[in-house]
Design a protein around this motif. Structure first.
Motif, PDB file in Angstrom:
ATOM      1  N   THR A  32     -36.526  34.759   0.527  1.00 11.00           N
ATOM      2  CA  THR A  32     -37.497  35.468   1.361  1.00 11.00           C
ATOM      3  C   THR A  32     -38.358  36.377   0.496  1.00 11.00           C
ATOM      4  OG1 THR A  32     -35.893  37.217   1.840  1.00 11.00           O
ATOM      5  CG2 THR A  32     -36.045  35.404   3.426  1.00 11.00           C
ATOM      6  N   ASP A  33     -39.611  36.504   0.870  1.00  6.09           N
ATOM      7  CA  ASP A  33     -40.572  37.333   0.148  1.00  6.09           C
ATOM      8  C   ASP A  33     -40.247  38.805   0.392  1.00  6.09           C
ATOM      9  OD1 ASP A  33     -42.810  38.578  -0.926  1.00  6.09           O
ATOM     10  OD2 ASP A  33     -44.198  37.061  -0.179  1.00  6.09           O
ATOM     11  N   SER A  34     -40.069  39.557  -0.671  1.00  7.68           N
ATOM     12  CA  SER A  34     -39.692  40.972  -0.524  1.00  7.68           C
ATOM     13  C   SER A  34     -40.832  41.826   0.016  1.00  7.68           C
ATOM     14  CB  SER A  34     -39.217  41.532  -1.865  1.00  7.68           C
ATOM     15  OG  SER A  34     -40.250  41.436  -2.821  1.00  7.68           O
ATOM     16  N   GLN A  47     -41.972  28.071  -5.558  1.00  5.83           N
ATOM     17  CA  GLN A  47     -40.814  28.932  -5.807  1.00  5.83           C
ATOM     18  C   GLN A  47     -39.863  28.972  -4.604  1.00  5.83           C
ATOM     19  OE1 GLN A  47     -40.317  30.514  -8.834  1.00  5.83           O
ATOM     20  NE2 GLN A  47     -42.090  29.317  -9.451  1.00  5.83           N
ATOM     21  N   TYR A  48     -40.159  28.176  -3.562  1.00  5.50           N
ATOM     22  CA  TYR A  48     -39.398  28.158  -2.309  1.00  5.50           C
ATOM     23  C   TYR A  48     -39.300  29.558  -1.716  1.00  5.50           C
ATOM     24  CZ  TYR A  48     -38.427  23.538  -4.025  1.00  5.50           C
ATOM     25  OH  TYR A  48     -38.581  22.267  -4.499  1.00  5.50           O
ATOM     26  N   LEU A  49     -40.418  30.266  -1.786  1.00  5.24           N
ATOM     27  CA  LEU A  49     -40.521  31.635  -1.288  1.00  5.24           C
ATOM     28  C   LEU A  49     -41.189  31.607   0.078  1.00  5.24           C
ATOM     29  CD1 LEU A  49     -40.033  34.572  -2.311  1.00  5.24           C
ATOM     30  CD2 LEU A  49     -42.408  34.561  -3.053  1.00  5.24           C
ATOM     31  N   VAL A  50     -40.523  32.184   1.092  1.00  4.65           N
ATOM     32  CA  VAL A  50     -41.054  32.165   2.451  1.00  4.65           C
ATOM     33  C   VAL A  50     -41.280  33.572   2.972  1.00  4.65           C
ATOM     34  CG1 VAL A  50     -39.982  29.943   2.998  1.00  4.65           C
ATOM     35  CG2 VAL A  50     -38.812  32.058   3.594  1.00  4.65           C
ATOM     36  N   THR A  51     -42.108  33.669   3.999  1.00  2.51           N
ATOM     37  CA  THR A  51     -42.459  34.945   4.606  1.00  2.51           C
ATOM     38  C   THR A  51     -42.582  34.779   6.112  1.00  2.51           C
ATOM     39  OG1 THR A  51     -44.075  36.746   4.588  1.00  2.51           O
ATOM     40  CG2 THR A  51     -44.950  34.531   4.296  1.00  2.51           C
ATOM     41  N   THR A  52     -42.567  35.882   6.820  1.00  2.00           N
ATOM     42  CA  THR A  52     -42.844  35.857   8.256  1.00  2.00           C
ATOM     43  C   THR A  52     -44.298  36.249   8.514  1.00  2.00           C
ATOM     44  OG1 THR A  52     -42.092  38.136   8.426  1.00  2.00           O
ATOM     45  CG2 THR A  52     -40.483  36.409   8.964  1.00  2.00           C
ATOM     46  N   THR A  53     -45.026  36.541   7.449  1.00  2.00           N
ATOM     47  CA  THR A  53     -46.423  36.958   7.558  1.00  2.00           C
ATOM     48  C   THR A  53     -47.318  35.730   7.618  1.00  2.00           C
ATOM     49  OG1 THR A  53     -45.871  38.919   6.270  1.00  2.00           O
ATOM     50  CG2 THR A  53     -48.219  38.399   6.518  1.00  2.00           C
ATOM     51  N   VAL A  54     -47.940  35.536   8.760  1.00  2.00           N
ATOM     52  CA  VAL A  54     -48.732  34.328   9.002  1.00  2.00           C
ATOM     53  C   VAL A  54     -49.943  34.217   8.083  1.00  2.00           C
ATOM     54  CG1 VAL A  54     -50.113  35.331  10.859  1.00  2.00           C
ATOM     55  CG2 VAL A  54     -49.748  32.895  10.813  1.00  2.00           C
ATOM     56  N   THR A  55     -50.507  35.328   7.664  1.00  2.27           N
ATOM     57  CA  THR A  55     -51.734  35.294   6.867  1.00  2.27           C
ATOM     58  C   THR A  55     -51.510  35.046   5.383  1.00  2.27           C
ATOM     59  OG1 THR A  55     -51.661  37.704   6.665  1.00  2.27           O
ATOM     60  CG2 THR A  55     -53.011  36.778   8.450  1.00  2.27           C
ATOM     61  N   ALA A  56     -50.260  34.918   4.945  1.00  2.51           N
ATOM     62  CA  ALA A  56     -49.977  34.713   3.522  1.00  2.51           C
ATOM     63  C   ALA A  56     -50.727  33.497   2.974  1.00  2.51           C
ATOM     64  CB  ALA A  56     -48.484  34.581   3.277  1.00  2.51           C
ATOM     65  N   LEU A  57     -50.532  32.340   3.555  1.00  2.00           N
ATOM     66  CA  LEU A  57     -51.244  31.126   3.140  1.00  2.00           C
ATOM     67  C   LEU A  57     -51.879  30.403   4.318  1.00  2.00           C
ATOM     68  CD1 LEU A  57     -48.949  29.550   0.403  1.00  2.00           C
ATOM     69  CD2 LEU A  57     -51.079  30.764   0.082  1.00  2.00           C
ATOM     70  N   GLY A  58     -51.691  30.899   5.520  1.00  2.00           N
ATOM     71  CA  GLY A  58     -52.297  30.272   6.692  1.00  2.00           C
ATOM     72  C   GLY A  58     -51.278  29.683   7.636  1.00  2.00           C
ATOM     73  N   ARG A  59     -51.695  29.528   8.896  1.00  2.00           N
ATOM     74  CA  ARG A  59     -50.813  29.055   9.964  1.00  2.00           C
ATOM     75  C   ARG A  59     -50.278  27.649   9.754  1.00  2.00           C
ATOM     76  NH1 ARG A  59     -53.886  30.414  15.480  1.00  2.00           N
ATOM     77  NH2 ARG A  59     -52.172  29.263  16.390  1.00  2.00           N
ATOM     78  N   GLY A  60     -50.989  26.841   9.019  1.00  2.00           N
ATOM     79  CA  GLY A  60     -50.566  25.458   8.822  1.00  2.00           C
ATOM     80  C   GLY A  60     -49.475  25.276   7.793  1.00  2.00           C
ATOM     81  N   GLN A  86     -32.630  31.365  11.501  1.00  2.00           N
ATOM     82  CA  GLN A  86     -31.614  31.416  12.549  1.00  2.00           C
ATOM     83  C   GLN A  86     -30.690  32.616  12.384  1.00  2.00           C
ATOM     84  OE1 GLN A  86     -31.551  29.554  15.400  1.00  2.00           O
ATOM     85  NE2 GLN A  86     -33.531  28.966  14.589  1.00  2.00           N
ATOM     86  N   ASN A  87     -31.079  33.531  11.488  1.00  2.76           N
ATOM     87  CA  ASN A  87     -30.331  34.776  11.307  1.00  2.76           C
ATOM     88  C   ASN A  87     -31.243  35.796  10.625  1.00  2.76           C
ATOM     89  OD1 ASN A  87     -30.077  33.156   8.849  1.00  2.76           O
ATOM     90  ND2 ASN A  87     -28.740  34.756   8.083  1.00  2.76           N
ATOM     91  N   ALA A  88     -30.818  37.034  10.661  1.00  3.38           N
ATOM     92  CA  ALA A  88     -31.554  38.089   9.962  1.00  3.38           C
ATOM     93  C   ALA A  88     -31.257  37.967   8.466  1.00  3.38           C
ATOM     94  CB  ALA A  88     -31.113  39.456  10.471  1.00  3.38           C
ATOM     95  N   ILE A  89     -32.305  38.024   7.663  1.00  2.00           N
ATOM     96  CA  ILE A  89     -32.153  37.960   6.203  1.00  2.00           C
ATOM     97  C   ILE A  89     -32.921  39.130   5.615  1.00  2.00           C
ATOM     98  CG2 ILE A  89     -32.586  36.617   4.111  1.00  2.00           C
ATOM     99  CD1 ILE A  89     -32.405  34.078   5.774  1.00  2.00           C
ATOM    100  N   THR A  90     -32.298  39.816   4.697  1.00  2.00           N
ATOM    101  CA  THR A  90     -32.930  40.943   4.024  1.00  2.00           C
ATOM    102  C   THR A  90     -34.100  40.427   3.187  1.00  2.00           C
ATOM    103  OG1 THR A  90     -30.771  42.002   3.901  1.00  2.00           O
ATOM    104  CG2 THR A  90     -32.505  42.890   2.470  1.00  2.00           C
ATOM    105  N   PRO A  91     -35.303  41.019   3.318  1.00  2.00           N
ATOM    106  CA  PRO A  91     -36.429  40.578   2.479  1.00  2.00           C
ATOM    107  C   PRO A  91     -36.058  40.630   0.990  1.00  2.00           C
ATOM    108  CG  PRO A  91     -37.234  41.964   4.241  1.00  2.00           C
ATOM    109  CD  PRO A  91     -35.724  42.033   4.282  1.00  2.00           C
ATOM    110  N   GLY A  92     -36.367  39.547   0.279  1.00  2.00           N
ATOM    111  CA  GLY A  92     -36.035  39.410  -1.131  1.00  2.00           C
ATOM    112  C   GLY A  92     -34.724  38.680  -1.379  1.00  2.00           C
ATOM    113  N   TYR A  93     -33.937  38.433  -0.323  1.00  2.00           N
ATOM    114  CA  TYR A  93     -32.652  37.758  -0.451  1.00  2.00           C
ATOM    115  C   TYR A  93     -32.805  36.251  -0.234  1.00  2.00           C
ATOM    116  CZ  TYR A  93     -29.691  41.962  -0.482  1.00  2.00           C
ATOM    117  OH  TYR A  93     -29.051  43.123  -0.811  1.00  2.00           O
TER     118      TYR A  93
END
Length: 185
Positions: free
Chosen positions: A61-63, A82-95, A102-109
């Motif tokens: 997850t992206d810190s 880098q298989y780095l993901v975010t919950t921020t939609v504007t990072a690279l776009g909605r597509g 399916q669970n809470a993950i600490t950002p950066g983990y």
């Protein structure tokens, strides 16, 4: 017998469960990005998710994300190489959807996102159409970490996360969705 299928090598998760993984250190860094299938274990629940195969991807997850991952949160690629993901939609776009947490993950983990099979998905407060078992398209919304559902006969303007597969819980703004996130989004 292991719930893993023989189609891929075994994936080591420190928690033993892709829906519980939340670790600062990856045991085997070469597994980052691996997709694997697990039969949904029975957790004493009765419902659409029990006993079905689910597919996950091991990610980091992206810190710097503004909304920490939670059950049902939509994940977008922040840096796919880098298989780095975010919950921020504007990072690279909605597509650029990566899957659903399916669970809470600490950002950066490190953790997993679900990419196929029945999953709980969080929706925007007022979805275009209420998700039903009728198989309506579920797409990423313009709101961080949330999805939207399209009315029957509507064309998806973004890659679909999957199709609705259960009754909409309006109080929690979530429903079961049969995910089918392509590898090449």
């Amino acid at each position: 017998m292991s719930p893993n299928r023989w189609e891929q090598p075994a994936v080591y998760l420190q928690s033993g469960d892709p829906e519980q993984e939340n670790t600062p250190i990856l045991y085997a860094p070469g597994l980052l990005g691996a997709r694997f299938t697990v039969n949904q274990p029975s957790r004493g629940q009765v419902g659409a998710e029990e006993g079905r195969s689910k597919r996950y991807q091991l990610i980091r997850t992206d810190s710097s994300m503004t909304v920490a991952p939670f059950r049902g949160a939509v994940a977008w690629w922040s840096d796919k190489t880098q298989y780095l993901v975010t919950t921020t939609v504007t990072a690279l776009g909605r597509g650029r959807i990566a899957g659903v947490f399916q669970n809470a993950i600490t950002p950066g983990y490190f953790g997993c996102v679900q990419v196929e099979g029945p999953a709980t998905v969080k929706f925007i407060d007022a979805p275009t159409a209420n998700p039903t078992a009728a198989g309506l398209f579920v797409i990423p919304s313009a709101t961080n970490a949330k999805a939207d559902c399209l009315a029957a006969g509507s064309a998806a303007t973004y890659p679909a996360l999957g199709i609705s597969a259960g009754v909409y819980n309006a109080a929690a703004a979530e429903a079961v969705v049969d995910l089918n996130v392509p590898e090449t989004t």
